[in-house]
Scaffold this motif. Structure first.
Motif, PDB file in Angstrom:
ATOM      1  N   GLU A  77      94.640  21.124  -5.933  1.00 32.42           N
ATOM      2  CA  GLU A  77      94.208  19.992  -6.747  1.00 32.42           C
ATOM      3  C   GLU A  77      93.379  19.040  -5.890  1.00 32.42           C
ATOM      4  N   ILE A  78      92.190  18.694  -6.378  1.00 30.82           N
ATOM      5  CA  ILE A  78      91.304  17.778  -5.674  1.00 30.82           C
ATOM      6  C   ILE A  78      91.062  16.545  -6.534  1.00 30.82           C
ATOM      7  N   SER A  79      91.282  15.375  -5.963  1.00 30.70           N
ATOM      8  CA  SER A  79      91.013  14.124  -6.684  1.00 30.70           C
ATOM      9  C   SER A  79      89.728  13.507  -6.150  1.00 30.70           C
ATOM     10  N   PHE A  80      89.070  12.722  -6.996  1.00 33.92           N
ATOM     11  CA  PHE A  80      87.795  12.122  -6.636  1.00 33.92           C
ATOM     12  C   PHE A  80      87.815  10.612  -6.873  1.00 33.92           C
ATOM     13  N   ASP A  87      90.070  13.446  -0.299  1.00 36.29           N
ATOM     14  CA  ASP A  87      90.465  14.174   0.910  1.00 36.29           C
ATOM     15  C   ASP A  87      89.377  15.208   1.214  1.00 36.29           C
ATOM     16  N   ILE A  88      88.435  14.831   2.071  1.00 30.76           N
ATOM     17  CA  ILE A  88      87.287  15.684   2.360  1.00 30.76           C
ATOM     18  C   ILE A  88      87.716  17.001   2.991  1.00 30.76           C
ATOM     19  N   ASP A  93      88.143  22.834   2.581  1.00 31.78           N
ATOM     20  CA  ASP A  93      88.984  24.030   2.684  1.00 31.78           C
ATOM     21  C   ASP A  93      88.980  24.805   1.366  1.00 31.78           C
ATOM     22  N   LYS A  94      89.028  24.089   0.271  1.00 30.54           N
ATOM     23  CA  LYS A  94      89.005  24.724  -1.055  1.00 30.54           C
ATOM     24  C   LYS A  94      87.697  25.474  -1.266  1.00 30.54           C
ATOM     25  N   ILE A  95      86.582  24.833  -0.951  1.00 27.54           N
ATOM     26  CA  ILE A  95      85.274  25.463  -1.141  1.00 27.54           C
ATOM     27  C   ILE A  95      85.119  26.676  -0.230  1.00 27.54           C
ATOM     28  N   TYR A 159      81.240  17.767   4.611  1.00 24.93           N
ATOM     29  CA  TYR A 159      81.048  17.659   3.164  1.00 24.93           C
ATOM     30  C   TYR A 159      79.676  18.194   2.775  1.00 24.93           C
ATOM     31  N   GLN A 160      78.663  17.821   3.543  1.00 29.75           N
ATOM     32  CA  GLN A 160      77.293  18.272   3.280  1.00 29.75           C
ATOM     33  C   GLN A 160      77.195  19.790   3.383  1.00 29.75           C
TER      34      GLN A 160
END
Length: 247
Positions: A77-80, A87-88, A93-95, A159-160
């Protein structure tokens, strides 16, 4: 934005691709020993291994690990906040896990999943230019400056770079299969995927994937009854969904 659309609003498509991944996982777990493969399946994996320049055993293990990573990523689960992951490191890690699963198991994913991955790659590529370049990129960089100092990592760069992971994985997968005709490989893969969705894993293969191994098949079944009940329910759900698609 790709974060909000692809990872949140397209949850249904991710869930559908997860059904593919779970079916692939069941199939691979039953055939982790290449000596146990029948002629058609063995030839199928030889073709994939040849494309990747690896042994059949290494190819099977890579695909097994890829499906596990893909399924782990689906469950993360990723929150924005302000369209930026809170949590970058977790987001990256998810990507990474999604991209590794897509690339390693490309041959066994369905046509629908392929189309979804290609669209996803396009969306990430577009957003890389829109969101992380120029003034917008500077704004994101400033927002991540303090978290970067606190973590001792360049979170903006991580992130980039993450925006290119899925596009690069899809591009490599597509380009690799342009090197030779894979029409028969594709046909066999789709047949195997359908069979995996409809057929429970054979009992004699239990020793290759059950977590709590016993000395006999009966002991294996007894020690893993809870896990097998879950797997049976999951397979029934997959079969029901497949039947709906066929009707």
């Amino acid at each position: 934005m790709v974060d909000g659309i692809a990872l949140c609003k397209e949850k249904k498509r991710f869930d559908e691709s997860a059904i593919d991944a779970k079916s692939i996982e069941y199939f691979l777990q039953a055939y982790l020993n290449p000596n146990s493969l029948d002629d058609e399946i063995q030839e199928f994996f030889r073709e994939i291994a040849a494309l990747k320049g690896k042994s059949v055993q290494d190819t099977l293990k890579e695909m097994e690990q890829g499906t596990q990573k893909y399924l782990e990523a689906i469950d993360m689960e990723i929150s924005f906040k302000n369209d930026i992951p809170t949590d970058i490191e977790k987001y990256v890690d998810k990507i990474k896990k999604l991209s590794e699963g897509i690339e390693s198991c490309w041959d066994l994913f369905s046509a629908e999943s392929h189309n979804f991955f290609i669209k996803l790659a396009y969306d990430f590529s577009c957003q890389y230019g829109i969101k992380l370049q120029g003034w917008r990129g500077l704004q994101v960089k400033l927002k991540l400056l303090l978290p970067s100092l606190q973590s001792g990592k360049n979170l903006f760069k991580d992130y980039q770079d993450s925006f290119l992971l899925i596009p690069q994985a899809v591009d490599r997968a597509v380009e690799l299969r342009k090197s030779k005709s894979t029409s028969q490989l594709w046909s066999t893969a789709q047949t195997l995927l359908k069979q995996a969705k409809l057929t429970p894993v054979k009992q004699p293969k239990l020793s290759s994937f059950l977590k709590h191994l016993g000395q006999t098949p009966e002991e294996q079944i007894k020690n893993n009854q809870a896990a097998m009940n879950w797997a049976k329910e999951r397979l029934q759900t997959i079969q029901a969904k497949w039947n709906e698609e066929l009707s």
